[in-house]
Scaffold this motif. Structure first.
Motif, PDB file in Angstrom:
ATOM      1  N   GLY A 150       0.793  -1.227   0.000  1.00  0.00           N
ATOM      2  CA  GLY A 150       0.000   0.000   0.000  1.00  0.00           C
ATOM      3  C   GLY A 150       0.824   1.275   0.000  1.00  0.00           C
ATOM      4  O   GLY A 150       0.274   2.362   0.097  1.00  0.00           O
ATOM      5  N   HIS A 151       2.138   1.171  -0.062  1.00  0.00           N
ATOM      6  CA  HIS A 151       2.989   2.363  -0.077  1.00  0.00           C
ATOM      7  C   HIS A 151       4.269   2.074  -0.858  1.00  0.00           C
ATOM      8  O   HIS A 151       4.631   0.927  -1.081  1.00  0.00           O
ATOM      9  CB  HIS A 151       3.324   2.825   1.343  1.00  0.00           C
ATOM     10  N   VAL A 152       4.937   3.164  -1.270  1.00  0.00           N
ATOM     11  CA  VAL A 152       6.172   3.013  -2.043  1.00  0.00           C
ATOM     12  C   VAL A 152       7.425   3.144  -1.193  1.00  0.00           C
ATOM     13  O   VAL A 152       8.412   2.481  -1.486  1.00  0.00           O
ATOM     14  CB  VAL A 152       6.205   4.022  -3.224  1.00  0.00           C
ATOM     15  N   PRO A 153       7.450   3.962  -0.158  1.00  0.00           N
ATOM     16  CA  PRO A 153       8.694   4.042   0.620  1.00  0.00           C
ATOM     17  C   PRO A 153       9.109   2.651   1.135  1.00  0.00           C
ATOM     18  O   PRO A 153       8.340   1.970   1.798  1.00  0.00           O
ATOM     19  CB  PRO A 153       8.353   4.979   1.775  1.00  0.00           C
ATOM     20  N   ILE A 154      10.314   2.274   0.778  1.00  0.00           N
ATOM     21  CA  ILE A 154      10.820   0.941   1.115  1.00  0.00           C
ATOM     22  C   ILE A 154      11.972   1.103   2.090  1.00  0.00           C
ATOM     23  O   ILE A 154      12.850   1.941   1.881  1.00  0.00           O
ATOM     24  CB  ILE A 154      11.335   0.236  -0.159  1.00  0.00           C
ATOM     25  N   SER A 155      11.967   0.292   3.133  1.00  0.00           N
ATOM     26  CA  SER A 155      13.102   0.341   4.048  1.00  0.00           C
ATOM     27  C   SER A 155      14.191  -0.598   3.529  1.00  0.00           C
ATOM     28  O   SER A 155      13.915  -1.583   2.852  1.00  0.00           O
ATOM     29  CB  SER A 155      12.680  -0.066   5.467  1.00  0.00           C
ATOM     30  N   GLU A 156      15.404  -0.264   3.855  1.00  0.00           N
ATOM     31  CA  GLU A 156      16.540  -1.068   3.402  1.00  0.00           C
ATOM     32  C   GLU A 156      16.494  -2.467   3.996  1.00  0.00           C
ATOM     33  O   GLU A 156      16.910  -3.431   3.368  1.00  0.00           O
ATOM     34  CB  GLU A 156      17.847  -0.369   3.763  1.00  0.00           C
ATOM     35  N   LYS A 157      15.930  -2.599   5.183  1.00  0.00           N
ATOM     36  CA  LYS A 157      15.847  -3.909   5.831  1.00  0.00           C
ATOM     37  C   LYS A 157      14.831  -4.824   5.148  1.00  0.00           C
ATOM     38  O   LYS A 157      15.016  -6.014   5.071  1.00  0.00           O
ATOM     39  CB  LYS A 157      15.482  -3.752   7.301  1.00  0.00           C
ATOM     40  N   GLU A 158      13.742  -4.241   4.650  1.00  0.00           N
ATOM     41  CA  GLU A 158      12.686  -5.032   4.007  1.00  0.00           C
ATOM     42  C   GLU A 158      13.153  -5.668   2.703  1.00  0.00           C
ATOM     43  O   GLU A 158      12.936  -6.848   2.458  1.00  0.00           O
ATOM     44  CB  GLU A 158      11.467  -4.155   3.706  1.00  0.00           C
ATOM     45  N   ASN A 159      13.721  -4.833   1.836  1.00  0.00           N
ATOM     46  CA  ASN A 159      14.116  -5.292   0.505  1.00  0.00           C
ATOM     47  C   ASN A 159      15.326  -4.462   0.063  1.00  0.00           C
ATOM     48  O   ASN A 159      15.167  -3.449  -0.624  1.00  0.00           O
ATOM     49  CB  ASN A 159      12.948  -5.138  -0.472  1.00  0.00           C
ATOM     50  N   PRO A 160      16.540  -4.873   0.431  1.00  0.00           N
ATOM     51  CA  PRO A 160      17.728  -4.050   0.139  1.00  0.00           C
ATOM     52  C   PRO A 160      17.944  -3.773  -1.345  1.00  0.00           C
ATOM     53  O   PRO A 160      18.284  -2.659  -1.730  1.00  0.00           O
ATOM     54  CB  PRO A 160      18.891  -4.863   0.698  1.00  0.00           C
ATOM     55  N   SER A 161      17.729  -4.766  -2.169  1.00  0.00           N
ATOM     56  CA  SER A 161      17.963  -4.602  -3.604  1.00  0.00           C
ATOM     57  C   SER A 161      17.016  -3.563  -4.195  1.00  0.00           C
ATOM     58  O   SER A 161      17.438  -2.659  -4.922  1.00  0.00           O
ATOM     59  CB  SER A 161      17.782  -5.949  -4.302  1.00  0.00           C
ATOM     60  N   LEU A 162      15.741  -3.669  -3.890  1.00  0.00           N
ATOM     61  CA  LEU A 162      14.752  -2.723  -4.400  1.00  0.00           C
ATOM     62  C   LEU A 162      14.958  -1.336  -3.792  1.00  0.00           C
ATOM     63  O   LEU A 162      14.811  -0.330  -4.483  1.00  0.00           O
ATOM     64  CB  LEU A 162      13.339  -3.233  -4.114  1.00  0.00           C
ATOM     65  N   TYR A 163      15.322  -1.272  -2.527  1.00  0.00           N
ATOM     66  CA  TYR A 163      15.598  -0.004  -1.856  1.00  0.00           C
ATOM     67  C   TYR A 163      16.709   0.764  -2.588  1.00  0.00           C
ATOM     68  O   TYR A 163      16.565   1.942  -2.896  1.00  0.00           O
ATOM     69  CB  TYR A 163      16.008  -0.248  -0.401  1.00  0.00           C
ATOM     70  N   HIS A 164      17.807   0.078  -2.900  1.00  0.00           N
ATOM     71  CA  HIS A 164      18.934   0.736  -3.573  1.00  0.00           C
ATOM     72  C   HIS A 164      18.577   1.123  -5.009  1.00  0.00           C
ATOM     73  O   HIS A 164      19.011   2.166  -5.496  1.00  0.00           O
ATOM     74  CB  HIS A 164      20.175  -0.152  -3.539  1.00  0.00           C
ATOM     75  N   TRP A 165      17.764   0.317  -5.662  1.00  0.00           N
ATOM     76  CA  TRP A 165      17.353   0.646  -7.027  1.00  0.00           C
ATOM     77  C   TRP A 165      16.495   1.908  -7.029  1.00  0.00           C
ATOM     78  O   TRP A 165      16.717   2.810  -7.836  1.00  0.00           O
ATOM     79  CB  TRP A 165      16.587  -0.523  -7.656  1.00  0.00           C
ATOM     80  N   VAL A 166      15.514   2.003  -6.123  1.00  0.00           N
ATOM     81  CA  VAL A 166      14.646   3.179  -6.034  1.00  0.00           C
ATOM     82  C   VAL A 166      15.480   4.405  -5.680  1.00  0.00           C
ATOM     83  O   VAL A 166      15.312   5.484  -6.273  1.00  0.00           O
ATOM     84  CB  VAL A 166      13.516   2.961  -5.005  1.00  0.00           C
ATOM     85  N   ARG A 167      16.385   4.246  -4.763  1.00  0.00           N
ATOM     86  CA  ARG A 167      17.255   5.357  -4.352  1.00  0.00           C
ATOM     87  C   ARG A 167      18.070   5.874  -5.548  1.00  0.00           C
ATOM     88  O   ARG A 167      18.187   7.072  -5.761  1.00  0.00           O
ATOM     89  CB  ARG A 167      18.166   4.864  -3.232  1.00  0.00           C
ATOM     90  N   TYR A 168      18.596   4.939  -6.331  1.00  0.00           N
ATOM     91  CA  TYR A 168      19.370   5.312  -7.518  1.00  0.00           C
ATOM     92  C   TYR A 168      18.486   6.025  -8.544  1.00  0.00           C
ATOM     93  O   TYR A 168      18.896   7.019  -9.148  1.00  0.00           O
ATOM     94  CB  TYR A 168      20.007   4.069  -8.139  1.00  0.00           C
ATOM     95  N   GLN A 169      17.257   5.537  -8.730  1.00  0.00           N
ATOM     96  CA  GLN A 169      16.358   6.164  -9.690  1.00  0.00           C
ATOM     97  C   GLN A 169      15.996   7.580  -9.283  1.00  0.00           C
ATOM     98  O   GLN A 169      15.858   8.459 -10.132  1.00  0.00           O
ATOM     99  CB  GLN A 169      15.070   5.315  -9.852  1.00  0.00           C
ATOM    100  N   ARG A 170      15.850   7.818  -8.009  1.00  0.00           N
ATOM    101  CA  ARG A 170      15.499   9.154  -7.537  1.00  0.00           C
ATOM    102  C   ARG A 170      16.638  10.138  -7.726  1.00  0.00           C
ATOM    103  O   ARG A 170      16.418  11.334  -7.918  1.00  0.00           O
ATOM    104  CB  ARG A 170      15.104   9.103  -6.060  1.00  0.00           C
ATOM    105  N   ARG A 171      17.878   9.638  -7.667  1.00  0.00           N
ATOM    106  CA  ARG A 171      19.043  10.505  -7.850  1.00  0.00           C
ATOM    107  C   ARG A 171      19.244  10.875  -9.314  1.00  0.00           C
ATOM    108  O   ARG A 171      19.887  11.874  -9.607  1.00  0.00           O
ATOM    109  CB  ARG A 171      20.296   9.830  -7.331  1.00  0.00           C
ATOM    110  N   ARG A 172      18.738  10.074 -10.206  1.00  0.00           N
ATOM    111  CA  ARG A 172      18.951  10.330 -11.636  1.00  0.00           C
ATOM    112  C   ARG A 172      18.152  11.443 -12.109  1.00  0.00           C
ATOM    113  O   ARG A 172      17.709  12.274 -12.309  1.00  0.00           O
ATOM    114  CB  ARG A 172      18.570   9.095 -12.458  1.00  0.00           C
TER     115      ARG A 172
END
Length: 179
Positions: free
Chosen positions: A157-179
């Motif tokens: 029900g939400h997009v904010p992902i914690s690094e503990k929940e799903n590290p791979s997806l967390y880092h991908w989203v973080r990278y996309q936001r920086r681009r």
């Protein structure tokens, strides 16, 4: 006939080729005949110089077998040992298909002529596309992560992902936001 026999060089032959290129760069005055004589002087056995061949249709069936077990056609280029033992030439086959696809579209749009060779490659590429083969690996990986993100949003029900929940997806989203 869509079967295409392609030759793959074994590692001793590749190694020999690499040594010859290094030798040429160290001694650029070496003539072609001297280079051939140097190759003839090597003591490679017949087993070491044996060329591995594959039939396109057989490899396509292997790819379908891989897809049935793993749910996708993206055979890893640097596959784990167990996959390499089960599918010894599939990584090279997939690599060759991506190269052919790239060459096909370059030839098709630059020359505009449809030769028999281009037609055969086009038919093979279409067959691969029908089963979901990805010719552009980085783009395919991006879409895989995007669909993972949509699935995560639907489940949680939400997009904010914690690094503990799903590290791979967390880092991908973080990278996309920086681009």
């Amino acid at each position: 006939h869509l079967g295409l026999t392609m030759a793959l060089q074994s590692s001793p032959v590749s190694s020999l080729y690499s040594r010859q290129r290094q030798s040429f760069h160290r001694h650029p005055t070496m003539t072609f005949h001297e280079s051939v004589a140097a190759v003839d002087e090597t003591d490679l056995t017949a087993e070491e110089t044996q060329v591995i061949t594959y039939d396109w249709d057989e490899q396509f069936e292997e790819l379908l077998s891989f897809q049935a077990k793993h749910g996708h056609c993206n055979f890893p280029q640097n596959a784990p040992v167990e996959l390499t033992k089960k599918f010894p030439t599939l990584a090279r086959f997939c690599h060759d298909q991506r190269l052919e696809h790239r060459q096909l579209y370059h030839r098709k749009f630059c020359s505009g002529k449809m030769t028999l060779q281009i037609f055969d490659i086009d038919v093979r590429c279409r067959r691969l596309q029908q089963v979901g083969f990805e010719f552009d690996r980085p783009l395919a990986q991006w879409y895989d992560k995007y669909h993972d993100l949509l699935e995560y949003r639907n489940d949680n029900g939400h997009v904010p992902i914690s690094e503990k929940e799903n590290p791979s997806l967390y880092h991908w989203v973080r990278y996309q936001r920086r681009r």
